[in-house]
Design a protein around this motif. Sequence first.
Motif, PDB file in Angstrom:
ATOM      1  N   GLN A 276     -17.745 -48.602 -28.537  1.00  0.00           N
ATOM      2  CA  GLN A 276     -18.047 -47.368 -27.833  1.00  0.00           C
ATOM      3  C   GLN A 276     -16.772 -46.602 -27.495  1.00  0.00           C
ATOM      4  O   GLN A 276     -15.662 -47.048 -27.778  1.00  0.00           O
ATOM      5  CB  GLN A 276     -18.852 -47.675 -26.583  1.00  0.00           C
ATOM      6  N   TRP A 277     -16.963 -45.453 -26.872  1.00  0.00           N
ATOM      7  CA  TRP A 277     -15.864 -44.570 -26.491  1.00  0.00           C
ATOM      8  C   TRP A 277     -15.739 -44.547 -24.986  1.00  0.00           C
ATOM      9  O   TRP A 277     -16.736 -44.615 -24.269  1.00  0.00           O
ATOM     10  CB  TRP A 277     -16.119 -43.158 -27.017  1.00  0.00           C
ATOM     11  N   TRP A 278     -14.503 -44.467 -24.513  1.00  0.00           N
ATOM     12  CA  TRP A 278     -14.227 -44.435 -23.086  1.00  0.00           C
ATOM     13  C   TRP A 278     -13.684 -43.083 -22.673  1.00  0.00           C
ATOM     14  O   TRP A 278     -12.889 -42.483 -23.387  1.00  0.00           O
ATOM     15  CB  TRP A 278     -13.165 -45.465 -22.717  1.00  0.00           C
ATOM     16  N   VAL A 279     -14.100 -42.630 -21.508  1.00  0.00           N
ATOM     17  CA  VAL A 279     -13.454 -41.505 -20.843  1.00  0.00           C
ATOM     18  C   VAL A 279     -12.593 -42.127 -19.751  1.00  0.00           C
ATOM     19  O   VAL A 279     -13.106 -42.828 -18.875  1.00  0.00           O
ATOM     20  CB  VAL A 279     -14.475 -40.518 -20.239  1.00  0.00           C
ATOM     21  N   LEU A 280     -11.288 -41.904 -19.847  1.00  0.00           N
ATOM     22  CA  LEU A 280     -10.330 -42.543 -18.947  1.00  0.00           C
ATOM     23  C   LEU A 280      -9.707 -41.519 -17.998  1.00  0.00           C
ATOM     24  O   LEU A 280      -9.373 -40.412 -18.416  1.00  0.00           O
ATOM     25  CB  LEU A 280      -9.196 -43.181 -19.754  1.00  0.00           C
ATOM     26  N   ALA A 281      -9.543 -41.917 -16.755  1.00  0.00           N
ATOM     27  CA  ALA A 281      -8.685 -41.181 -15.824  1.00  0.00           C
ATOM     28  C   ALA A 281      -7.286 -41.749 -16.030  1.00  0.00           C
ATOM     29  O   ALA A 281      -7.104 -42.966 -16.101  1.00  0.00           O
ATOM     30  CB  ALA A 281      -9.137 -41.391 -14.385  1.00  0.00           C
ATOM     31  N   VAL A 282      -6.305 -40.862 -16.137  1.00  0.00           N
ATOM     32  CA  VAL A 282      -4.942 -41.281 -16.445  1.00  0.00           C
ATOM     33  C   VAL A 282      -4.035 -40.987 -15.261  1.00  0.00           C
ATOM     34  O   VAL A 282      -4.008 -39.865 -14.750  1.00  0.00           O
ATOM     35  CB  VAL A 282      -4.418 -40.557 -17.703  1.00  0.00           C
ATOM     36  N   GLY A 283      -3.300 -42.008 -14.847  1.00  0.00           N
ATOM     37  CA  GLY A 283      -2.378 -41.874 -13.724  1.00  0.00           C
ATOM     38  C   GLY A 283      -0.937 -41.841 -14.177  1.00  0.00           C
ATOM     39  O   GLY A 283      -0.622 -41.543 -15.339  1.00  0.00           O
TER      40      GLY A 283
ATOM     41  N   GLY B 231      -9.968 -32.408 -11.265  1.00  0.00           N
ATOM     42  CA  GLY B 231      -8.545 -32.433 -10.968  1.00  0.00           C
ATOM     43  C   GLY B 231      -7.837 -33.646 -11.533  1.00  0.00           C
ATOM     44  O   GLY B 231      -6.633 -33.814 -11.345  1.00  0.00           O
ATOM     45  N   LEU B 232      -8.565 -34.488 -12.244  1.00  0.00           N
ATOM     46  CA  LEU B 232      -7.985 -35.696 -12.837  1.00  0.00           C
ATOM     47  C   LEU B 232      -7.457 -35.406 -14.233  1.00  0.00           C
ATOM     48  O   LEU B 232      -7.990 -34.553 -14.939  1.00  0.00           O
ATOM     49  CB  LEU B 232      -9.042 -36.793 -12.935  1.00  0.00           C
TER      50      LEU B 232
END
Length: 92
Positions: free
Chosen positions: A9-16, A82-83
């Motif tokens: 599957q595909w992931w939607v990631l928040a990146v820090g 805002g991420l």
Amino acid sequence: MSSLQKTGQWWVLAVGEDFDEDTFDQREKCRAELLHKVNEAGIELDENVWVYDESKCAQLVLRVCSDRERAEDAARELEDSGLSLRIAREFE
């Protein structure tokens, strides 16, 4: 979200922020800051699934999607959060 297994599957990631991979405290600080931003954006997760790859930054799985198109749609829905977001295929 349930525990992730290899599903293609595909992931939607928040990146820090970037961190020094050899410094545990710095990595934990980056993760805590990203989780705080995710919570401030009103996103609640059943579990925190952290991703580590060659980018050496804190990354948190926000959504799991069956294909890239759905992941792109999910990312568009989160644009106003805002991420910093990234779409990635599940890592093998």
